[in-house]
Design an enzyme around this catalytic site. Structure first.
Site, PDB file in Angstrom:
ATOM      1  N   LYS A   1     -11.389  14.515  -3.306  1.00 64.69           N
ATOM      2  CA  LYS A   1     -11.583  15.594  -2.323  1.00 64.69           C
ATOM      3  C   LYS A   1     -10.738  16.809  -2.698  1.00 64.69           C
ATOM      4  O   LYS A   1     -10.932  17.373  -3.744  1.00 64.69           O
ATOM      5  CB  LYS A   1     -11.244  15.083  -0.925  1.00 64.69           C
ATOM      6  CG  LYS A   1     -11.802  13.690  -0.610  1.00 64.69           C
ATOM      7  CD  LYS A   1     -13.302  13.645  -0.639  1.00 64.69           C
ATOM      8  CE  LYS A   1     -13.796  12.260  -0.245  1.00 64.69           C
ATOM      9  NZ  LYS A   1     -15.166  12.006  -0.655  1.00 64.69           N
TER      10      LYS A   1
ATOM     11  N   ARG B   1      -5.339   0.689 -19.973  1.00 66.15           N
ATOM     12  CA  ARG B   1      -5.465   0.093 -18.637  1.00 66.15           C
ATOM     13  C   ARG B   1      -4.096   0.068 -17.942  1.00 66.15           C
ATOM     14  O   ARG B   1      -4.016   0.068 -16.709  1.00 66.15           O
ATOM     15  CB  ARG B   1      -6.071  -1.305 -18.722  1.00 66.15           C
ATOM     16  CG  ARG B   1      -6.210  -1.970 -17.404  1.00 66.15           C
ATOM     17  CD  ARG B   1      -7.258  -3.075 -17.299  1.00 66.15           C
ATOM     18  NE  ARG B   1      -7.519  -3.850 -18.473  1.00 66.15           N
ATOM     19  CZ  ARG B   1      -6.735  -4.827 -18.964  1.00 66.15           C
ATOM     20  NH1 ARG B   1      -5.612  -5.149 -18.357  1.00 66.15           N
ATOM     21  NH2 ARG B   1      -7.079  -5.481 -20.056  1.00 66.15           N
TER      22      ARG B   1
ATOM     23  N   TYR C   1     -12.066   6.393   7.736  1.00 68.07           N
ATOM     24  CA  TYR C   1     -13.127   6.536   6.740  1.00 68.07           C
ATOM     25  C   TYR C   1     -13.970   5.259   6.780  1.00 68.07           C
ATOM     26  O   TYR C   1     -13.464   4.169   6.522  1.00 68.07           O
ATOM     27  CB  TYR C   1     -12.531   6.790   5.357  1.00 68.07           C
ATOM     28  CG  TYR C   1     -13.582   6.795   4.296  1.00 68.07           C
ATOM     29  CD1 TYR C   1     -14.681   7.648   4.389  1.00 68.07           C
ATOM     30  CD2 TYR C   1     -13.518   5.935   3.214  1.00 68.07           C
ATOM     31  CE1 TYR C   1     -15.677   7.642   3.432  1.00 68.07           C
ATOM     32  CE2 TYR C   1     -14.504   5.927   2.245  1.00 68.07           C
ATOM     33  CZ  TYR C   1     -15.576   6.776   2.378  1.00 68.07           C
ATOM     34  OH  TYR C   1     -16.576   6.751   1.433  1.00 68.07           O
TER      35      TYR C   1
ATOM     36  N   ASP D   1      -3.487   7.473   5.074  1.00 67.92           N
ATOM     37  CA  ASP D   1      -4.562   8.175   4.364  1.00 67.92           C
ATOM     38  C   ASP D   1      -4.447   9.640   4.771  1.00 67.92           C
ATOM     39  O   ASP D   1      -4.781  10.026   5.888  1.00 67.92           O
ATOM     40  CB  ASP D   1      -5.928   7.586   4.746  1.00 67.92           C
ATOM     41  CG  ASP D   1      -7.083   8.287   4.020  1.00 67.92           C
ATOM     42  OD1 ASP D   1      -6.883   9.418   3.531  1.00 67.92           O
ATOM     43  OD2 ASP D   1      -8.192   7.707   3.968  1.00 67.92           O
TER      44      ASP D   1
HETATM   45  C1  LIG Z   1     -10.564  10.156   4.328  1.00 68.20           C
HETATM   46  C2  LIG Z   1     -11.112   9.418   3.153  1.00 68.20           C
HETATM   47  N1  LIG Z   1     -10.404   8.392   2.643  1.00 68.20           N
HETATM   48  C3  LIG Z   1     -10.855   7.689   1.586  1.00 68.20           C
HETATM   49  C4  LIG Z   1     -12.071   7.983   0.993  1.00 68.20           C
HETATM   50  C5  LIG Z   1     -12.544   7.167  -0.177  1.00 68.20           C
HETATM   51  O1  LIG Z   1     -12.351   7.888  -1.360  1.00 68.20           O
HETATM   52  P1  LIG Z   1     -13.263   7.764  -2.662  1.00 68.20           P
HETATM   53  O2  LIG Z   1     -14.618   8.282  -2.336  1.00 68.20           O
HETATM   54  O3  LIG Z   1     -12.520   8.590  -3.672  1.00 68.20           O
HETATM   55  O4  LIG Z   1     -13.309   6.313  -3.042  1.00 68.20           O
HETATM   56  C6  LIG Z   1     -12.831   9.033   1.471  1.00 68.20           C
HETATM   57  C7  LIG Z   1     -14.127   9.352   0.861  1.00 68.20           C
HETATM   58  O5  LIG Z   1     -14.962  10.034   1.442  1.00 68.20           O
HETATM   59  C8  LIG Z   1     -12.345   9.775   2.586  1.00 68.20           C
HETATM   60  O6  LIG Z   1     -13.043  10.798   3.111  1.00 68.20           O
END
Ligand SMILES: Cc1ncc(COP(=O)(O)O)c(C=O)c1O
Length: 332
Positions: free
Chosen positions: A154, A4, A56, A129
């Site tokens: 992704k 962990r 998101y 992000d």
């Molecule tokens: C731009 C973006 N940020 C964050 C996330 C969240 O990531 P996760 O699905 O790995 O939790 C996503 C998921 O689709 C995303 O497209």
């Protein structure tokens, strides 16, 4: 001592991610959501944060519906206006400014260097992000950001078989130490097998991203002005409102994400998505296979996404097949 807290499998992936982002260090998380949430979990109740209106959706929902009732003071700014970000940052003195660029699902672009200057002026931490850009196209820390976050689910992984997240930091600040503690003590750590899969995926990151960028640019240029489309949203097109800033802060391409808005409206967008054959109708993005989704349906009630919008994640199939697929699905 105990997985962990740390594991050699994380070390290797984290070292690679830190190197890709020109970061001091990086931390893997169990998901992009886990990584994003950690940035806010370490703040004390009452802390002010400034986040974009267009981001998101599941993370905006978590901030507004989960974190805010527990004491986080969340203010939204308009992604398309740096002036709005600056005015709210100066008035509110937030501890964290969050940006997402290009931002889901309209691919709004935020000027990272300008946002970093505003963050420094007001004493905030700037977190980016950068999932849609990947470190192949943009390095937010080089542009002055303090933290960069990726949903490694992704492009970084690229094979739709891992859920993972990463944070990378410009400096070993106190905030970073708290985030490290939050991950270990809160347990939002990635499994070693997923860390290994992620390393496997990152071996081809540069090839996959280059292919997706090239095909996305061709697709966007091909369909811009199509009779059935009101908008082709892609930062690589000079018609995109964020094109000039994207051209400044993205190198080597504008990413693999495009959104199409269909003139006839919502039903036409859904029918178009259903008719696609090479693009698979599924959520997520950034993998080798091309995906399409009627985004407002996926986000559900309360979505800010236009009902006539279809989001495309361009994969690595032959671009002629992708163009032919979109053409036949628009034809009906
Ligand atoms: C731009 C973006 N940020 C964050 C996330 C969240 O990531 P996760 O699905 O790995 O939790 C996503 C998921 O689709 C995303 O497209």
């Amino acid at each position: 001592m105990y997985s962990r807290a740390d594991n050699p499998s994380y070390d290797q992936a984290e070292a690679l991610l830190a190197s890709l982002e020109h970061a001091k260090s990086a931390l893997l998380f169990s998901s992009g959501q886990g990584a994003s949430a950690a940035v806010f979990q370490v703040l004390l109740p009452g802390a002010r944060v400034l986040v974009p209106r267009n981001m998101y959706w599941a993370f905006r929902k978590w901030l507004l519906e989960f974190a805010a009732p527990r004491g986080l003071n969340v203010e939204l700014y308009d992604n398309s206006s740096l002036d709005d970000l600056a005015a709210k940052a100066r008035a509110g003195k937030p501890q964290v400014i969050w940006i997402e660029t290009p931002a889901n699902p309209t691919w709004d672009i935020t000027d990272i260097a300008a946002a970093a200057a505003i963050a420094r002026e007001v004493g905030a931490m700037l977190a980016v992000d950068s999932t849609a850009a990947t470190p192949m196209l943009t390095r937010p820390l080089d542009l002055g950001a303090h933290l960069v976050m990726h949903s490694a689910t992704k492009y970084l992984n690229g094979h739709s078989d891992v859920i993972a997240g990463v944070l990378a930091t410009a400096d070993d600040s106190e905030a970073w130490q708290r985030i490290r503690y939050a991950r270990g003590a809160g347990g939002a750590v990635l499994g070693p097998f997923e860390a290994w899969l992620l390393l496997r995926g990152m071996r081809t990151l540069h090839l996959r991203v280059a292919a997706a960028c090239q095909s996305a640019m061709s697709i966007a240029a091909h369909f811009e002005g199509h009779a059935k489309l009101s908008h082709v949203l892609y930062p690589g097109l000079p018609s995109h409102p964020g094109h000039a800033v994207a051209a400044k802060q993205m190198r080597g391409g504008f990413g693999g994400m495009i959104s199409l808005r269909l003139k006839p409206g919502e039903q036409a967008a859904k029918d178009f998505t259903a008719r696609l054959r090479v693009f698979k109708r599924a959520t997520s993005l950034g993998s080798v296979e091309s995906l399409a989704e009627h985004r407002a349906s996926v986000e559900g009630p309360g979505t800010l996404c236009p009902a006539d919008l279809v989001r495309l994640s361009v994969g690595i199939e032959h671009v002629d097949d992708l163009i032919a697929d979109i053409a036949q699905a628009l034809q009906g």
